[in-house]
Design an enzyme around this catalytic site. Structure first.
Site, short mmCIF file in Angstrom:
data_model
loop_
_atom_site.label_atom_id
_atom_site.label_comp_id
_atom_site.label_asym_id
_atom_site.label_seq_id
_atom_site.Cartn_x
_atom_site.Cartn_y
_atom_site.Cartn_z
CD1 TRP A 195 -2.88 1.51 0.71
CD2 TRP A 195 -1.33 2.48 2.00
NE1 TRP A 195 -3.28 2.81 0.95
CE2 TRP A 195 -2.35 3.43 1.74
CE3 TRP A 195 -0.23 2.86 2.78
CZ2 TRP A 195 -2.31 4.72 2.25
CZ3 TRP A 195 -0.20 4.16 3.28
CH2 TRP A 195 -1.24 5.07 3.02
CG ASP A 362 -12.98 9.79 -1.55
OD1 ASP A 362 -12.99 8.80 -0.81
OD2 ASP A 362 -12.33 9.85 -2.61
CG ASP A 363 -15.42 6.33 2.70
OD1 ASP A 363 -16.63 6.22 2.91
OD2 ASP A 363 -14.56 5.53 3.13
NE ARG A 439 -10.56 2.14 5.18
CZ ARG A 439 -11.08 3.07 4.41
NH1 ARG A 439 -11.99 2.79 3.53
NH2 ARG A 439 -10.67 4.32 4.49
CE LYS A 472 -10.96 7.38 -4.88
NZ LYS A 472 -10.42 8.40 -3.96
CD1 TRP A 473 -15.44 -0.41 -7.81
CD2 TRP A 473 -17.34 0.01 -8.91
NE1 TRP A 473 -16.20 -1.55 -7.77
CE2 TRP A 473 -17.38 -1.33 -8.44
CE3 TRP A 473 -18.43 0.48 -9.64
CZ2 TRP A 473 -18.46 -2.17 -8.67
CZ3 TRP A 473 -19.50 -0.38 -9.87
CH2 TRP A 473 -19.50 -1.67 -9.39
CG ASP A 474 -11.89 2.89 -2.70
OD1 ASP A 474 -10.98 2.10 -3.00
OD2 ASP A 474 -11.75 3.79 -1.85
CG ASN A 476 -10.92 1.15 0.61
OD1 ASN A 476 -9.81 1.53 0.27
ND2 ASN A 476 -12.00 1.86 0.40
CB CYS A 522 -10.07 3.62 -6.58
SG CYS A 522 -9.32 3.99 -4.98
CG ASP A 544 -4.89 5.67 -0.99
OD1 ASP A 544 -5.54 6.19 -1.91
OD2 ASP A 544 -5.38 4.85 -0.19
C1 DGJ Z 1 -9.01 4.42 -0.50
C2 DGJ Z 1 -8.83 5.34 -1.66
O1 DGJ Z 1 -7.66 5.04 -2.36
C3 DGJ Z 1 -8.80 6.77 -1.14
O2 DGJ Z 1 -8.54 7.65 -2.18
C4 DGJ Z 1 -10.12 7.06 -0.50
O3 DGJ Z 1 -11.15 7.02 -1.45
C5 DGJ Z 1 -10.38 6.07 0.62
N1 DGJ Z 1 -10.25 4.72 0.16
C6 DGJ Z 1 -11.77 6.26 1.18
O4 DGJ Z 1 -12.10 5.31 2.09
#
Ligand code: DGJ
Length: 749
Positions: A195, A362-363, A439, A472-474, A476, A522, A544
């Site tokens: 990361w 964003d989030d 997370r 933006k499709w994340d 995590n 993303c 990030d």
């Molecule tokens: C991870 C993304 O890479 C960030 O840019 C951001 O959107 C966070 N997640 C939000 O939780």
């Protein structure tokens, strides 16, 4: 150019503009790899298979068939009957036996490049060779596919399986491509990271044994990347033979190079067999994802340009591919979860003044999400934060003259969510085990159609309700506890792959229903930056870590394969949130220009001095984005190697202009200029130099130690021949201070 079969020699030639790939059938049975490299155009090359030497072929020397199987360069090796090197195919029968031997049967040459149902696939005008083979003992048909396009030196490979028997077959391993050749003195190149430092280039001498990289994390991952190359030991950016493979897939992968006892090399790439098993019922088929093979006889630079052109011309479908993307400002590092409509509108107002074109929220805008502990799956707007709802916010942002974009993480579910309370079985889980949290979240079971439908409607209903231009499709977290109550016991091994197919289905539906949407993928930064995702989105968030110094290595590794226009890059605030480093605003801008370009900072609170630089950066974006997006990329120097500076160049396809970005990472106690050799210019043309950021340079020139800035300004307008810049070199003044950067624009006169 094209695909030919020479009956007498039993030889296939796959010819691209500059390369050739030859395959020969021996003993009317075995499919051997003869040659891959520069164009040969001689069908007599079959002797390169060495079948006239011991152990000979089984038709001549049946008693040493094992020796043949373990040394023959197979196009598609199968497990269990004598080839001990890494196999591409492993099949178990209903009775539990493993072992497979493929026998050549026939071929077809198609004047098209077929797609792959449910999977991302390259497309365009081209030809495809299908080599059809069978294992008559277990009743399996295997079609080896090789596609080429008229304008590309890449070869696209995939494999189709069909069960011709009356019993199910269990596919324990099905890779997409194998490349057997002699192991010269090669270096192995891979992209590794973590990361915040994705896709950093690793180069090591290739020694005996298996050297693999892989992901079993359910996505292509931060850690290792579905790319593998071997390069001649003396090779570099501009010299040396390179053989590379890249996987058009976003889930588990295996990429491996193996140097064998006989000094041969086997490169393989495909879905990782760990945790994989596919039950192929009688009459059913299975398609493997595509692997892209590239050969370059002029080092890594040419390899990169072949990949870039292939992906721009034959993979990315988005209408935004060849257009300027709106310059966005994203509120993540500006506010994290702590925002409301007022704050977002304040950012939008200030952004508009500087020429920014889109606000991305964003989030944290839904459910009770005030930190990352909860609410994934509850995609209802949090009206405490967004007073009057999402429509009121999007209308206000639009009224300020900005487009609006929004963040989602549709593949996830928080245990602390209404969704989880009503559907705990929608998370991937192993019976009797508490799922492993990452997370504080679980992963939705996208092998289940109703879960895919829910995830889709969550996103689509929001997009239908307001004026939203960008998503933006994340994603995590990586996958654990990969089990699905939807699948029966014989199909649990399909879960990883079905998950990826679920993601692809979701994104396909999205771009079909919202064809004008700009989609950016993303995954906790850049953990799912792969060709599979590029089929759905023209850009992917790269990392990030926005510290421009860290980004040099991350973006260099990413640009080794992917065009600059696909690389999500933003200007951040300082001290940088990941590294704590402070760098000049100009440098942050120059590095972000080598990607999609945008901002991720609180524009209402940054210093006036930084804010005042934004309009100039935006001017540079408008001036150079078409060149950066469409041009040919050349690496001039790499910080990874120089330990002092980094430099890259983009040249327009017609060679009429070139942009050189130079970053002096560390100051040296020595003020002679540095000589760099430019690339890709027309040697006979004359180029006039334009120095950018003149306002800042003039300010520096007026200061006491302004000699360097003065000399730089004096060089503005100077004319050089392309030959001189490439053979003689170009002198770059040593700058005062760390992390300084410059843009040099060369325009043909
Ligand atoms: C991870 C993304 O890479 C960030 O840019 C951001 O959107 C966070 N997640 C939000 O939780």
């Amino acid at each position: 150019m094209g695909i030919l079969f020479h009956k007498e020699e039993q030889l296939f030639q796959i010819i691209t503009p500059n390369t050739e790939y030859c395959i020969k059938i021996v003993d009317q049975r075995y499919i051997g790899h003869v040659y891959y490299g520069r164009r040969l155009e001689d069908p007599r090359c079959g002797y390169l298979l060495r079948t006239a030497e011991p152990p000979f072929t089984p038709s001549v020397n049946q008693r040493e068939k094992g020796g043949f199987m373990d040394s023959f360069p197979f196009e598609y090796p199968a497990w269990g009957v004598g080839d001990y090197r890494e196999s591409c195919l492993n099949v178990r029968t209903e009775a539990g036996y493993r072992g497979c031997e493929l026998v050549y049967e026939d071929y077809r040459i198609l004047d098209e490049k077929p797609g792959l149902p449910g999977l991302p696939a390259t497309f365009g005008k081209g030809q495809t060779l299908e080599i059809i083979c069978k294992d008559p003992v277990i009743g399996l048909k295997v079609i080896l596919c090789y596609s080429v396009f008229d304008d590309s030196d890449a070869i696209i490979r995939s494999v189709f399986l069909e069960n011709l028997s009356q019993q199910p077959l269990y596919i324990e391993k099905v890779l997409s491509a194998c490349l057997d050749m002699d192991a010269e003195e090669f270096d192995l190149l891979t992209l590794n990271g973590a990361w915040g430092r994705e896709r950093c280039i690793e180069q090591n001498p290739l020694s005996y044994g298996k050297h693999g990289i892989s992901s079993v994390r359910g996505e292509s991952s931060h850690q290792e990347h579905p790319f593998l190359a071997v390069m001649e030991r003396r090779g570099h950016q501009d010299q040396g033979q390179v053989y590379a493979m890249n996987f058009v897939y976003s889930g588990n992968f295996l990429a491996q190079a193996e140097k064998s006892q006989f000094n041969s090399l086997r490169m393989v790439m495909g879905i990782h067999p760990e945790g994989f098993e596919w039950m192929l019922e009688p009459g059913k088929t299975f398609a493997s994802p595509e692997a892209v093979c590239v050969y370059s006889d002029q080092g890594l630079g040419k390899m990169s340009r072949i990949f870039h052109d292939l992906y721009r011309n034959h993979l990315i479908r988005s209408p935004y591919l060849h257009t300027k993307r709106p310059i966005l400002i994203n509120n993540w590092e500006a506010t994290y979860f702590d925002f409301d409509s007022e704050k977002l509108i304040a950012i939008a107002k200030e952004a508009k003044k500087s020429g920014i074109e889109m606000l991305v929220m964003d989030d944290g805008w839904f459910g009770n999400r005030n930190n990352d502990d909860s609410s994934l799956g509850d995609w209802q707007v949090n009206e405490e934060k967004l007073k009057g709802g999402l429509k009121a916010l999007t209308d206000s942002v639009r009224a300020e003259g900005l487009l609006f974009g929004i963040w989602f993480e549709p593949e996830m579910i928080s245990p602390d969510s209404r969704l989880y309370k009503s559907h705990p079985d929608w998370a991937l889980k192993l019976p009797g085990r508490e799922g492993t949290l990452i997370r504080a979240q679980y992963v939705l079971d996208l092998s289940r159609p109703e879960v895919v439908d829910y995830a889709y409607e969550s996103v689509a209903s929001i997009l239908r309700s307001c004026d939203i231009s960008y998503v933006k499709w994340d994603m995590n977290r990586q996958l654990t506890d990969v089990g699905s109550i939807y699948l029966d016991s014989a199909r649990q091994g399909e879960c990883f792959h079905r998950y990826v197919l679920g993601v692809y289905q979701l994104q396909e539906r999205l771009i079909q229903e919202f064809p004008d949407l700009l989609l950016e993928n993303c995954s906790g930064g850049g953990a799912r930056f792969d060709p599979g995702m590029l089929y759905y989105s023209p850009q992917i968030w790269c990392s990030d870590d926005m510290d421009p110094v860290e980004r040099l290595s991350i973006q260099e590794g990413t640009a080794l394969i992917y065009p600059l226009g696909t690389i999500g890059a933003h200007v951040c605030d300082c001290p940088n949130h990941t590294t704590g480093r402070t760098t000049p605003f100009t440098t942050r801008g120059h590095v972000a220009l080598a990607g999609t370009f945008g901002y991720e900072l609180d524009i209402t609170s940054i210093s006036k001095e930084d804010r005042e630089q934004i309009p100039e950066q935006i001017r540079l974006y408008h001036k150079y984005q078409p060149l950066i997006r469409e041009g040919d990329y050349y690496r001039i120097g790499s910080w990874r190697e120089t330990k002092k500076y980094d430099c890259w160049q983009v040249v327009s396809k017609d060679q009429k202009e070139a942009l050189v970005t130079y970053v002096q990472v560390l100051t040296e106690p020595n003020y002679r200029s540095r000589k760099l050799y430019l690339k890709g210019l027309n040697p006979k043309a004359e180029y006039r130099l334009e120095i950018e950021d003149q306002k800042a340079l003039k300010k520096r020139a007026d200061e006491k130690n302004g000699n360097v800035a003065r000399r730089l300004l004096e060089s503005d307008g100077q004319v050089y021949s392309g030959r001189l810049l490439m053979q003689g070199g170009f002198l770059i003044q040593r700058l005062e201070g760390d992390f300084q950067s410059l843009l040099f624009h060369f325009v043909q006169v």
